[in-house]
Design an enzyme around this catalytic site. Sequence first.
Site, mmCIF file in Angstrom:
data_model
loop_
_atom_site.group_PDB
_atom_site.id
_atom_site.type_symbol
_atom_site.label_atom_id
_atom_site.label_comp_id
_atom_site.label_asym_id
_atom_site.label_seq_id
_atom_site.Cartn_x
_atom_site.Cartn_y
_atom_site.Cartn_z
ATOM 1 N N GLU A 1 46.041 11.118 96.489
ATOM 2 C CA GLU A 1 45.674 9.770 96.902
ATOM 3 C C GLU A 1 46.788 8.836 96.427
ATOM 4 O O GLU A 1 47.565 9.189 95.548
ATOM 5 C CB GLU A 1 44.338 9.364 96.255
ATOM 6 C CG GLU A 1 43.193 10.263 96.688
ATOM 7 C CD GLU A 1 41.844 9.871 96.101
ATOM 8 O OE1 GLU A 1 41.639 8.700 95.742
ATOM 9 O OE2 GLU A 1 40.982 10.756 96.015
ATOM 10 N N LYS B 1 37.278 0.455 104.589
ATOM 11 C CA LYS B 1 37.292 -0.176 103.271
ATOM 12 C C LYS B 1 37.933 -1.559 103.406
ATOM 13 O O LYS B 1 37.326 -2.443 103.971
ATOM 14 C CB LYS B 1 37.949 0.751 102.264
ATOM 15 C CG LYS B 1 37.007 1.948 101.998
ATOM 16 C CD LYS B 1 37.565 3.078 101.210
ATOM 17 C CE LYS B 1 36.471 4.144 101.043
ATOM 18 N NZ LYS B 1 36.996 5.467 100.725
ATOM 19 N N HIS C 1 39.761 13.016 96.152
ATOM 20 C CA HIS C 1 38.453 12.752 96.773
ATOM 21 C C HIS C 1 37.821 14.035 97.335
ATOM 22 O O HIS C 1 38.521 14.949 97.761
ATOM 23 C CB HIS C 1 38.686 11.762 97.913
ATOM 24 C CG HIS C 1 37.448 11.219 98.550
ATOM 25 N ND1 HIS C 1 36.985 11.655 99.767
ATOM 26 C CD2 HIS C 1 36.584 10.256 98.134
ATOM 27 C CE1 HIS C 1 35.892 10.974 100.101
ATOM 28 N NE2 HIS C 1 35.630 10.123 99.124
ATOM 29 N N HIS D 1 42.284 3.672 99.453
ATOM 30 C CA HIS D 1 42.114 2.455 98.648
ATOM 31 C C HIS D 1 43.413 1.673 98.467
ATOM 32 O O HIS D 1 43.447 0.684 97.756
ATOM 33 C CB HIS D 1 41.508 2.805 97.282
ATOM 34 C CG HIS D 1 40.152 3.412 97.407
ATOM 35 N ND1 HIS D 1 38.999 2.658 97.450
ATOM 36 C CD2 HIS D 1 39.768 4.697 97.565
ATOM 37 C CE1 HIS D 1 37.956 3.465 97.601
ATOM 38 N NE2 HIS D 1 38.400 4.701 97.679
ATOM 39 N N ASN E 1 33.574 -1.778 99.007
ATOM 40 C CA ASN E 1 35.004 -1.559 99.248
ATOM 41 C C ASN E 1 35.574 -2.592 100.220
ATOM 42 O O ASN E 1 36.677 -2.425 100.727
ATOM 43 C CB ASN E 1 35.239 -0.163 99.838
ATOM 44 C CG ASN E 1 34.802 0.935 98.896
ATOM 45 O OD1 ASN E 1 35.001 0.831 97.693
ATOM 46 N ND2 ASN E 1 34.201 1.975 99.434
ATOM 47 N N SER F 1 40.259 6.629 93.887
ATOM 48 C CA SER F 1 39.063 5.883 94.256
ATOM 49 C C SER F 1 38.143 5.586 93.079
ATOM 50 O O SER F 1 37.471 4.564 93.082
ATOM 51 C CB SER F 1 38.293 6.638 95.333
ATOM 52 O OG SER F 1 37.949 7.935 94.898
ATOM 53 N N ASP G 1 46.761 10.062 100.834
ATOM 54 C CA ASP G 1 45.543 9.394 101.299
ATOM 55 C C ASP G 1 45.516 7.982 100.713
ATOM 56 O O ASP G 1 45.351 7.796 99.508
ATOM 57 C CB ASP G 1 44.319 10.215 100.846
ATOM 58 C CG ASP G 1 43.001 9.619 101.330
ATOM 59 O OD1 ASP G 1 42.994 8.454 101.766
ATOM 60 O OD2 ASP G 1 41.979 10.326 101.254
HETATM 61 C C1 LIG Z 1 36.402 6.743 101.090
HETATM 62 C C2 LIG Z 1 37.438 7.781 101.043
HETATM 63 C C3 LIG Z 1 37.601 8.667 102.097
HETATM 64 C C4 LIG Z 1 36.642 8.732 103.238
HETATM 65 O O1 LIG Z 1 36.837 7.711 104.138
HETATM 66 P P1 LIG Z 1 35.651 7.334 105.127
HETATM 67 O O2 LIG Z 1 36.308 6.599 106.224
HETATM 68 O O3 LIG Z 1 34.697 6.520 104.321
HETATM 69 O O4 LIG Z 1 35.035 8.635 105.568
HETATM 70 C C5 LIG Z 1 38.667 9.547 102.070
HETATM 71 N N1 LIG Z 1 39.512 9.570 101.018
HETATM 72 C C6 LIG Z 1 39.362 8.752 99.965
HETATM 73 C C7 LIG Z 1 40.336 8.826 98.851
HETATM 74 C C8 LIG Z 1 38.317 7.833 99.940
HETATM 75 O O5 LIG Z 1 38.157 7.035 98.897
#
Ligand SMILES: *Cc1c(COP(=O)(O)O)cnc(C)c1O
Length: 404
Positions: free
Chosen positions: A181, A244, A138, A213, A52, A185, A210
């Site tokens: 999101e 990421k 997620h 990504h 990522n 992801s 969220d």
């Molecule tokens: C990777 C991810 C997370 C978690 O983030 P981390 O910092 O790796 O714990 C949360 N939400 C989504 C959509 C993700 O892809």
Amino acid sequence: MSPRRPSLAEALSEGASDLHERGLWRSLREIEGAQGPLVRLGGREILLFCSNNYLGLADHPEVVAAAAEAARRFGASAASSRLISGHMTPHAALEATLAEWKGCEAALAFSTGYQANLGCITALVGRGDVVLSDELNHASLIDAARLSRADVAVFRHNDVGHLDALLAESRGARRALVVTESVFSMDGDTAPLADIAATARRHGAWLMVDEAHGVGVFGKTGAGLVEELGLHDAVDVQIGTLGKALGSFGAYAAGSKTLVDWLVNRARSFVFTTGLPPASAAAARAAIGICRREPERAAGLRRRARELGDRLRRSGWSVPPVESPILPVVVGSSDRAMELTRRLLERDIYVAGIRPPTVPEGTSRLRLSLMATHTDEQLDRVARAFEELAPLHAVPASGAIHDD
Ligand SMILES: *Cc1c(COP(=O)(O)O)cnc(C)c1O
């Protein structure tokens, strides 16, 4: 008489056999060296297509130097919860930068994105409330909604009509929180955020997005899809990770000052955990500086991802058209996905296979993710490898992906 219970070893070996039989057993692969386009794996030099590290910032000299400098000045650990003595200068600096970048009054750093989601949702809703959650959200969002004890209503992926109907059905709930999101992801597609925001507002629901990504990749200054669509004022809680595209570790929630003050008091995954290491905070802040200064990184990344997606489709692979650097190559069964990962590894290319429970049954895939630092020659190599393997594995465009 005491009940006959399995020993731990018996129980786990039974569970493990079941996972093996279903092709779902997972194990770790050790990467030697920093995350970049070329890594060492099992003593061989491998082309990496599943990190990522989208913008190539995890191994960027400026980001690494910021981490090293902060470690020297502030030590290796916050050594305490942020509310006790673990709130340090690099945290304050990062949060000020994040708030300004995200166009919000305030931001709060969490130790991971998983914890940010857990802390926010459980601090905002509880019994008698409802969380409306996209079906492809997620695991951290799913777990958070469950832990909150609110009712959970799952809407079909990106289906705003369905969200609207579920909101209408939940009129009895005290509070409603819509959670999605921005860039999904495992599918790389984007949410219709403007429509979702309008729908949430019509029903008096709050909106949490969220951007795990999306951050670094979308938006004029890389602040995410919310920035790209100009929706700062319509989103109540913006979540993102620092681990990421930003090449560091940790996460944040951004929104109003009232929200952040509430989270400091009530987000248990913030209160009851050690603060982010100061080096991670400083590295993330340096990465944000690079995003803002060099928007061409993200623009080039997205353009090349589009081109690679086109090329894979031309060679018969089932790759939905997306705008993000995540290209899901859907092959159906988990066995097929694992076989394809093996075949690519024989060619010194690593693309992780993604299987249930991360994705729904029958939609196992290779999740190919690009970095801004991949060279044209490296992209050509992965495209050629997929072209060679296409006759063996491509799923006909008309579906047939539900074969397990
Ligand atoms: C990777 C991810 C997370 C978690 O983030 P981390 O910092 O790796 O714990 C949360 N939400 C989504 C959509 C993700 O892809």
